[in-house]
Design a protein around this motif. Structure first.
Motif, short mmCIF file in Angstrom:
data_model
loop_
_atom_site.label_atom_id
_atom_site.label_comp_id
_atom_site.label_asym_id
_atom_site.label_seq_id
_atom_site.Cartn_x
_atom_site.Cartn_y
_atom_site.Cartn_z
N LEU A 87 -6.62 0.98 -1.66
CA LEU A 87 -5.19 0.97 -1.33
C LEU A 87 -4.37 0.13 -2.32
O LEU A 87 -3.22 -0.20 -2.06
CB LEU A 87 -5.00 0.43 0.10
CG LEU A 87 -5.51 1.37 1.20
CD1 LEU A 87 -5.45 0.69 2.55
CD2 LEU A 87 -4.74 2.67 1.23
N SER A 88 -4.97 -0.20 -3.43
CA SER A 88 -4.30 -0.91 -4.55
C SER A 88 -3.84 -2.32 -4.22
O SER A 88 -2.95 -2.85 -4.86
CB SER A 88 -3.13 -0.09 -5.10
OG SER A 88 -1.96 -0.33 -4.37
N LEU A 89 -4.48 -2.95 -3.26
CA LEU A 89 -4.14 -4.36 -2.99
C LEU A 89 -4.93 -5.27 -3.93
O LEU A 89 -4.53 -6.39 -4.20
CB LEU A 89 -4.46 -4.71 -1.53
CG LEU A 89 -3.57 -4.06 -0.48
CD1 LEU A 89 -4.09 -4.35 0.93
CD2 LEU A 89 -2.13 -4.52 -0.60
N ILE A 90 -6.07 -4.77 -4.37
CA ILE A 90 -6.92 -5.53 -5.30
C ILE A 90 -7.19 -4.63 -6.51
O ILE A 90 -7.47 -3.44 -6.34
CB ILE A 90 -8.25 -5.92 -4.62
CG1 ILE A 90 -8.02 -6.95 -3.52
CG2 ILE A 90 -9.24 -6.46 -5.63
CD1 ILE A 90 -9.29 -7.38 -2.80
N ALA A 91 -7.11 -5.23 -7.69
CA ALA A 91 -7.41 -4.45 -8.90
C ALA A 91 -8.91 -4.45 -9.14
O ALA A 91 -9.53 -5.51 -9.13
CB ALA A 91 -6.69 -5.08 -10.08
N ILE A 139 0.84 -1.20 0.00
CA ILE A 139 0.00 0.00 0.00
C ILE A 139 0.88 1.25 0.00
O ILE A 139 0.40 2.37 0.14
CB ILE A 139 -0.98 0.02 1.20
CG1 ILE A 139 -0.23 0.04 2.53
CG2 ILE A 139 -1.92 -1.17 1.15
CD1 ILE A 139 -1.14 0.28 3.74
N ARG A 160 4.73 -2.15 -7.77
CA ARG A 160 4.94 -3.58 -7.51
C ARG A 160 6.17 -4.09 -8.25
O ARG A 160 6.84 -5.00 -7.79
CB ARG A 160 3.70 -4.37 -7.94
CG ARG A 160 2.55 -4.21 -6.99
CD ARG A 160 1.52 -5.30 -7.19
NE ARG A 160 0.37 -5.07 -6.34
CZ ARG A 160 -0.62 -5.93 -6.17
NH1 ARG A 160 -0.62 -7.07 -6.82
NH2 ARG A 160 -1.64 -5.65 -5.37
N LYS A 193 -15.89 -4.92 -8.10
CA LYS A 193 -14.97 -6.07 -8.13
C LYS A 193 -15.76 -7.35 -8.31
O LYS A 193 -16.67 -7.65 -7.53
CB LYS A 193 -14.16 -6.14 -6.83
CG LYS A 193 -13.20 -7.33 -6.78
CD LYS A 193 -12.08 -7.18 -7.79
CE LYS A 193 -11.19 -8.40 -7.85
NZ LYS A 193 -10.13 -8.28 -8.86
N ASP A 249 -4.22 -10.25 -6.73
CA ASP A 249 -5.05 -9.60 -5.71
C ASP A 249 -4.57 -10.06 -4.34
O ASP A 249 -4.44 -11.27 -4.11
CB ASP A 249 -6.53 -9.99 -5.89
CG ASP A 249 -7.18 -9.23 -7.03
OD1 ASP A 249 -6.64 -8.18 -7.44
OD2 ASP A 249 -8.23 -9.69 -7.52
N ILE A 250 -4.32 -9.11 -3.47
CA ILE A 250 -3.83 -9.46 -2.14
C ILE A 250 -5.06 -9.67 -1.24
O ILE A 250 -5.69 -8.71 -0.80
CB ILE A 250 -2.90 -8.37 -1.56
CG1 ILE A 250 -1.76 -8.08 -2.55
CG2 ILE A 250 -2.37 -8.78 -0.20
CD1 ILE A 250 -0.88 -9.25 -2.91
N ARG A 280 -9.42 -2.48 0.06
CA ARG A 280 -8.27 -3.05 -0.65
C ARG A 280 -8.14 -2.46 -2.05
O ARG A 280 -7.03 -2.30 -2.56
CB ARG A 280 -8.39 -4.58 -0.71
CG ARG A 280 -7.98 -5.23 0.60
CD ARG A 280 -8.36 -6.69 0.64
NE ARG A 280 -8.26 -7.21 1.99
CZ ARG A 280 -7.30 -8.03 2.41
NH1 ARG A 280 -6.37 -8.42 1.60
NH2 ARG A 280 -7.28 -8.44 3.66
N ALA A 325 -1.96 6.58 4.00
CA ALA A 325 -1.45 5.46 4.79
C ALA A 325 -2.66 4.64 5.22
O ALA A 325 -3.79 5.11 5.14
CB ALA A 325 -0.70 5.97 6.00
N GLY A 326 -2.40 3.44 5.68
CA GLY A 326 -3.55 2.64 6.08
C GLY A 326 -3.18 1.40 6.86
O GLY A 326 -2.02 0.98 6.90
N ILE A 327 -4.19 0.85 7.46
CA ILE A 327 -4.08 -0.47 8.09
C ILE A 327 -5.25 -1.27 7.55
O ILE A 327 -6.40 -0.85 7.69
CB ILE A 327 -4.21 -0.42 9.63
CG1 ILE A 327 -3.27 0.60 10.23
CG2 ILE A 327 -3.97 -1.79 10.23
CD1 ILE A 327 -3.50 0.79 11.72
N VAL A 328 -4.94 -2.38 6.92
CA VAL A 328 -5.99 -3.21 6.35
C VAL A 328 -6.19 -4.43 7.24
O VAL A 328 -5.27 -5.21 7.45
CB VAL A 328 -5.63 -3.66 4.92
CG1 VAL A 328 -6.77 -4.45 4.30
CG2 VAL A 328 -5.30 -2.46 4.07
N GLU A 329 -7.39 -4.56 7.75
CA GLU A 329 -7.71 -5.61 8.72
C GLU A 329 -6.71 -5.57 9.86
O GLU A 329 -6.33 -4.51 10.30
CB GLU A 329 -7.81 -6.97 8.03
CG GLU A 329 -9.05 -7.03 7.13
CD GLU A 329 -9.24 -8.34 6.41
OE1 GLU A 329 -8.50 -9.28 6.69
OE2 GLU A 329 -10.13 -8.39 5.56
#
Lengths: 280, 305
Positions: free
Chosen positions: B54-58, A106, A111, B14, A277-278, B51, B83-87
């Motif tokens: 924060l670009s963790l998932i497209a 993040i 990447r 998504k 995908d994370i 997600r 900034a972030g905290i995911v889960e």
């Protein structure tokens, strides 16, 4: 970029699993040396020269630090690939398991840069492991067994390599070994991008390496057409350093194929990682 | 003049391999300085949305815009101030809190953060004394605080917090809530707060959105939303007994209960003028009709529809 590589190396070398490889070679190499020292290497030399002893009278110190280091290089077939896959297979899968992809992906870093830094750390680890093997086997070997010419036996051909050229020969051999092992590291790195635990990539890498090694080395006619396309056919490129004369065109060909395999494996990893995908 | 939009999602969606849309057509607008509550039942698509932000998932559809930068094409610029905290916050457990902060800081700043920056952030969350301990020795609450510290390290303008009080004891939850309010008040940060704890959002959020079954069902200021769909009201009307009797006879009014000095009742917003007219016609004096709806009631009404 250097900062990213530095911290990837830092993370890699802060993990306990990274030292399994170093501990393994740190134990196995002295153990082999100790075993050889007990027998003064006679049995081994007799075994190597079994087909030549009827035609040649061989005198002098045939069993020396150089020869033992060359013997130890045979661990590059299976043992070293296993130790490399332990770390390379964990590079991406380990982050997924620990959930730390959520921490680093993040950030305002692409990447691609994250992947390149991890791949660089993997290649540097591989090189450092092989350099450790080189230093340990040559250092201990020369210290315990002394120096001398190297008797290189290639099937039914006997080559005596003069002592004066052996430093450069071993430098070439280990450089080629690093190049060769980078393919294994790249393969484990690729498998690491598929899954979320490191066991899968390690097992997959070893399955592929052992399976392809069998195909590459079995004298079975039906395997012959595919052999030129397998990286394992070129994995023993380091042995070319002990041929007289050195076959540079064979080295170039092998390095080209191995490099292409590394590039393809890394490109595939990049393609997968960019789109991953994370979810963990 | 309307406040600057710092985070916007446009028709965000998504679809997973199962062809199920986890999130569909989500349009969010978060203004500078908001404490934006993002609510939804479990499995509603909150984490998937975060997600994607924060670009963790497209995303399969739509886009995310941060500070005017498209996340898909200008990722580095878009995430530079976020900034972030995911889960749950996860760290390199084998490294110290300080080292973890160095790593994440270096990835944001492009260079190793100064020691004082790291120590200041750890001080803010009360972890300066444990800076050089391995994170594996930390409790869940400490990891949660460390997560906030690492998020704050590079002075972000937007902080995305996904269930920040999850797993914390009541004291820990209170501390995190106070910290969130302080970040907005003192540091002028925009906070995007996802939670399933309605009480938590009600206490700190200025604006909110509710997602249900992958779709946005409400968005606006907390006050506006709670008033938009009044059902529970407290009526102050005299004489109380006569007012109660009239209300009980009305079909559009239910759950009429004499409650202290007032009357509690359930009335649809559209029926309030009719109630006022009826009570006035019966010569009752109406002093006030105050909405009593809690966020919980509102949440349930929009997510159950």
């Amino acid at each position: 970029m250097f900062n990213l590589i530095y911290y990837e190396l830092f993370k890699t070398y802060a993990k306990w699993r990274t030292y399994i490889g170093f501990i393994a070679v740190g134990l196995i190499i002295p153990l082999i040396m100790w075993g050889m020292h007990l027998q003064a290497g006679h049995n081994f030399v007799q075994y190597q020269l079994r087909s030549l002893q009827s035609d040649f009278l061989i005198t002098g110190n045939l069993f020396n630090g150089w020869s033992i280091s060359q013997i130890i290089m045979n661990s590059l077939w299976v043992h070293v690939p296993f130790l490399i896959s332990l770390v390379a297979g964990d590079q991406l899968a380990g982050e997924a398991t620990a959930g730390t992809f959520r921490l680093i992906l993040i950030r305002p870093v692409s990447r691609t840069r994250v992947l390149v830094s991890k791949y660089s750390a993997t290649l540097l680890y591989t090189a450092s492991l092989l350099m450790t093997i080189a230093v340990l086997s040559l250092g201990l070997g020369l210290m315990i067994f002394g120096s001398g010419d190297l008797l290189a036996v290639d099937r039914d051909m006997l080559t005596v390599l003069p002592e004066v050229h052996l430093w450069s020969r071993f430098l070439l051999a280990y450089s080629l070994a690093i190049w060769s092992m980078w393919v294994i590291a790249s393969l484990a790195f690729l498998f690491s991008s598929f899954v979320e635990n490191a066991i899968g990539p390690i097992i997959s890498t070893m399955t592929v390496v052992i399976g392809l090694l069998i195909i590459s080395n079995l004298p079975v006619e039906s395997f012959e057409p595919v052999k030129p396309y397998l990286f394992t056919t070129y994995q023993d490129v380091w042995q070319q350093a002990f041929k007289e004369p050195v076959n540079w065109s064979r080295i170039a060909e092998s390095c080209g194929v191995l490099g292409a395999y590394s590039a393809v494996f890394f490109s595939m990893t990049w393609y997968i990682f960019k789109r991953k995908d994370i979810l963990s | 003049m309307s406040a600057e939009v710092v985070l916007r999602t446009i028709a965000l969606g998504k679809q997973y391999k199962s062809k199920r849309w986890a999130v569909q057509d989500v349009n969010l607008e978060i203004h500078r300085g908001d404490i934006f509550g993002f609510l939804g039942p479990n499995g509603a698509g909150k984490s998937t949305t975060i997600r994607m932000i924060l670009s963790l998932i497209a995303p399969t559809a739509g886009s995310v815009e941060l500070f005017g930068h498209q996340l898909s094409t200008e990722r580095e610029a878009a995430l530079a101030k976020v900034a972030g905290i995911v889960e749950k916050p996860d760290f390199y457990l084998y490294l110290s809190a300080f080292r973890n902060m160095q790593i994440t800081g270096a990835m944001t700043l492009g260079k190793t953060p100064l020691r004082t920056m790291i120590m200041d952030s750890l001080q803010l969350v009360g972890l300066a004394g444990r800076a050089f301990d391995r994170v594996k020795t930390f409790s869940h609450g400490m990891k949660q605080r460390l997560g906030i510290a690492q998020a704050l390290l590079c002075k972000p303008e937007v902080i995305v917090l996904d269930e920040p009080t999850s797993g914390l004891d009541p004291q820990g939850m209170k501390e995190v809530r106070e910290l969130i309010a302080r970040l907005s008040r003192e540091h002028k940060m925009t906070v995007f707060l996802s939670s399933h704890l309605l009480n938590e959002v009600e206490q700190v959020a200025t604006r909110m959105a509710i997602i249900s079954k992958g779709k946005l069902v409400a968005q606006g200021s907390v006050e506006e939303l709670l008033r938009s769909k009044i059902s529970s009201v407290k009526i102050l009307s005299e004489p109380v007994k006569r007012s109660t009797a009239i209300l009980k006879k009305m079909k559009s009014v239910s759950n009429v209960v004499l409650n202290g000095d007032g009357i509690s009742a359930t009335i649809e917003k559209s029926d309030i003028p009719k109630v006022v007219k009826t009570l006035t016609a019966a010569e009752c004096k109406i002093y006030s009709i105050v909405p009593q709806q809690s966020l919980e009631e509102y949440f349930l009404s929009v997510t159950e529809e």
